[in-house]
Scaffold this motif. Sequence first.
Motif, short mmCIF file in Angstrom:
data_model
loop_
_atom_site.label_atom_id
_atom_site.label_comp_id
_atom_site.label_asym_id
_atom_site.label_seq_id
_atom_site.Cartn_x
_atom_site.Cartn_y
_atom_site.Cartn_z
N LEU A 174 0.78 -1.27 -0.09
CA LEU A 174 -0.09 0.04 0.16
C LEU A 174 1.06 1.28 -0.23
N GLY A 175 1.87 1.16 0.72
CA GLY A 175 2.85 2.27 0.65
C GLY A 175 3.46 2.74 -0.76
N ILE A 176 4.00 1.85 -1.33
CA ILE A 176 4.43 1.94 -2.87
C ILE A 176 3.24 2.31 -3.57
N ASP A 177 2.20 1.83 -3.69
CA ASP A 177 0.91 2.37 -4.68
C ASP A 177 0.73 3.79 -4.28
N LEU A 178 0.42 3.90 -3.00
CA LEU A 178 0.02 5.52 -2.67
C LEU A 178 1.48 6.53 -2.90
N ALA A 179 2.55 6.15 -2.70
CA ALA A 179 3.73 6.97 -3.04
C ALA A 179 3.98 7.10 -4.73
N ARG A 180 3.52 6.27 -5.25
CA ARG A 180 3.46 6.59 -6.78
C ARG A 180 2.43 7.53 -7.30
N ARG A 181 1.49 7.69 -6.51
CA ARG A 181 0.35 8.40 -6.67
C ARG A 181 0.47 9.89 -5.97
N GLY A 182 1.66 10.14 -5.38
CA GLY A 182 1.96 11.36 -4.55
C GLY A 182 1.08 11.64 -3.37
N VAL A 183 0.57 10.58 -2.89
CA VAL A 183 -0.17 10.63 -1.70
C VAL A 183 0.66 10.72 -0.21
N ASP A 184 0.72 11.63 0.59
CA ASP A 184 1.29 11.59 1.60
C ASP A 184 1.00 10.62 2.73
N ALA A 185 1.91 9.53 2.57
CA ALA A 185 1.66 8.62 3.61
C ALA A 185 2.73 8.20 4.35
N LEU A 186 2.61 7.36 5.47
CA LEU A 186 3.86 7.14 6.10
C LEU A 186 3.36 5.66 6.73
N VAL A 187 4.21 4.64 6.73
CA VAL A 187 4.16 3.52 7.39
C VAL A 187 5.06 3.51 8.72
N VAL A 188 4.20 2.88 9.65
CA VAL A 188 4.92 2.66 11.21
C VAL A 188 4.77 1.47 11.30
N GLU A 189 6.02 0.91 12.01
CA GLU A 189 5.79 -0.50 12.47
C GLU A 189 6.45 -0.75 13.99
N ARG A 190 5.87 -1.45 14.53
CA ARG A 190 6.14 -1.84 15.98
C ARG A 190 7.69 -2.30 16.38
N ALA A 191 7.96 -3.23 15.30
CA ALA A 191 9.33 -4.00 15.47
C ALA A 191 10.59 -2.85 14.90
N GLU A 192 11.58 -3.19 15.32
CA GLU A 192 12.85 -2.21 15.05
C GLU A 192 13.47 -2.61 13.57
N GLY A 193 12.76 -3.63 13.20
CA GLY A 193 13.17 -3.72 11.78
C GLY A 193 12.08 -4.79 10.96
N LEU A 194 12.56 -5.04 9.63
CA LEU A 194 11.40 -5.82 9.04
C LEU A 194 11.29 -7.37 9.46
N PHE A 195 10.49 -8.09 9.16
CA PHE A 195 10.01 -9.42 9.48
C PHE A 195 11.40 -10.27 9.22
N PRO A 196 11.88 -11.13 10.04
CA PRO A 196 13.22 -11.97 9.81
C PRO A 196 12.98 -13.26 9.22
N GLY A 197 11.58 -13.69 9.34
CA GLY A 197 11.46 -15.20 8.83
C GLY A 197 10.92 -15.40 7.09
N SER A 198 10.79 -16.79 7.03
CA SER A 198 10.32 -17.08 5.78
C SER A 198 8.85 -17.33 5.52
N ARG A 199 7.85 -17.10 6.61
CA ARG A 199 6.82 -17.69 6.52
C ARG A 199 5.95 -17.78 5.33
N GLY A 200 5.35 -16.56 4.68
CA GLY A 200 4.62 -16.66 3.56
C GLY A 200 5.58 -16.71 2.29
N LYS A 201 6.01 -17.91 1.88
CA LYS A 201 7.00 -17.94 0.98
C LYS A 201 6.55 -18.04 -0.58
#
Length: 457
Positions: A15-42
């Motif tokens: 969603l962040g990508i799609d809104l960014a290419r449309r020029g929408v002022d958007a911010l993604v916030v994430e509880r963790a200190e980094g991106l998800f580290p596992g393979s789960r949805g492969k």
Amino acid sequence: MDVLIVGAGPAGLTLGIDLARRGVDALVVERAEGLFPGSRGKGIQPRTQEVFDDLGVLDAIRAAGGPYPVRMVWQDGERVGEQPMFEPVEADEGTPYTDPLMVAQWRTQEVLHARLEELGGKVAFGREATDLEQDADGVTVRFADGTTARARYVVAADGGRSAVRRAVGVGMTGETVDPNPFLVADVRVTGLDREYWHAFPGSDGCFVALCPLAGTADFQLAARLPQGTEPDLTLDGIRKLVAAFTHLDTDDVTELRWASGFQPRAALADRFRVGRVFLAGDAAHVHSPAGGQGLNTSVQDAYNLGWKLGAVLRGAAPETLLDTYEEERRANAAAMLGLSTGVHRGEVRRGKATVQLGLGYRESSLSVESRTAPAGVRAGDRAPDGTVDGVRLFDAFRGPHWTVLGAAVTGLRSLPAPPSYGPGVYLVRPDGYVGWAGETTQGLREYAARTGALVAP
């Protein structure tokens, strides 16, 4: 800001990508200190590959993974037979991608994050949303550190235990898919080749499977454990599990990189929208991992919502357009939940049913079919690929715009309709579905005006 996206998983990043290419002022916030580290949805299904093609990340996704291997079944330390993972789906001009890709989820999210930053978007890590209040003009989100943020709209993409979903009082209705607990882990293993997905069935339907993760040096371990077992997520516990089910020794598991235990369940949020707050991804639907539908459904939630938010925020479409997000995606998610459960229970084969190319919105209020006897592609269907006047349709569709096939319409990109579509005029939505179809252009402009198609993205 216009949109605050809570959660930097596949749905939030898409969603962040799609809104960014449309020029929408958007911010993604994430509880963790980094991106998800596992393979789960492969598993990246063919329909999601089409989405990623449009978003400009398909080449990077392909480079990050690879094809699925054939499953090799073992018994008592001996190879006893091969099983293809998927029923073949035949490619044609309209469906160029038919095989699922295997990409570890952490690698998919790295690719999406890089694309978001390339477009000028951002993820703020270490920001845990805890509560919110909304009014007629926007939403105020509170964070665990005591700070707040204000946005016109908020999208909950913060997972199955979504704090935002709880804050707006939306429940989930679901069922346990399997009475047995499961474990999934990313491990390094010696003593197994990487040409096969190795399956080690045990008694009472329990098993261990070790799948070489394309694009990495890891194997994904998946296990169905006996009822009442508590998954041991330590390296020692993983080693004992592998030694119990396979011919490998405990020392053959050389490293544990990530592990998770879970009870397979299927659940659907009672609503996908509450005022200015939308639910997407696992915050809206929780799947069994069987069949590779969860991540893909999440990505397509975002892809559906992005163009609608963009149209409303730039004043090109009425706010009521946003109601169609729940109308279209909740029904779709319900169908995918049933499919995932069917695959988990062995009732549905992986293949044509799971590639998501047949999904559409024929029953949506946004799908207007005005032909008296439509043949071929209909309003609400996925718009197939093809070539007209030397132009590939997917190339013409790429970008945050609408496309007309079969007539020239001022203000819209227009191309002839290929014979494979059947006779008619087609207005293709920014997310690659036919919104309107008619015998002539009569009625097209009225439809385009109410959906924002005539205003440049």
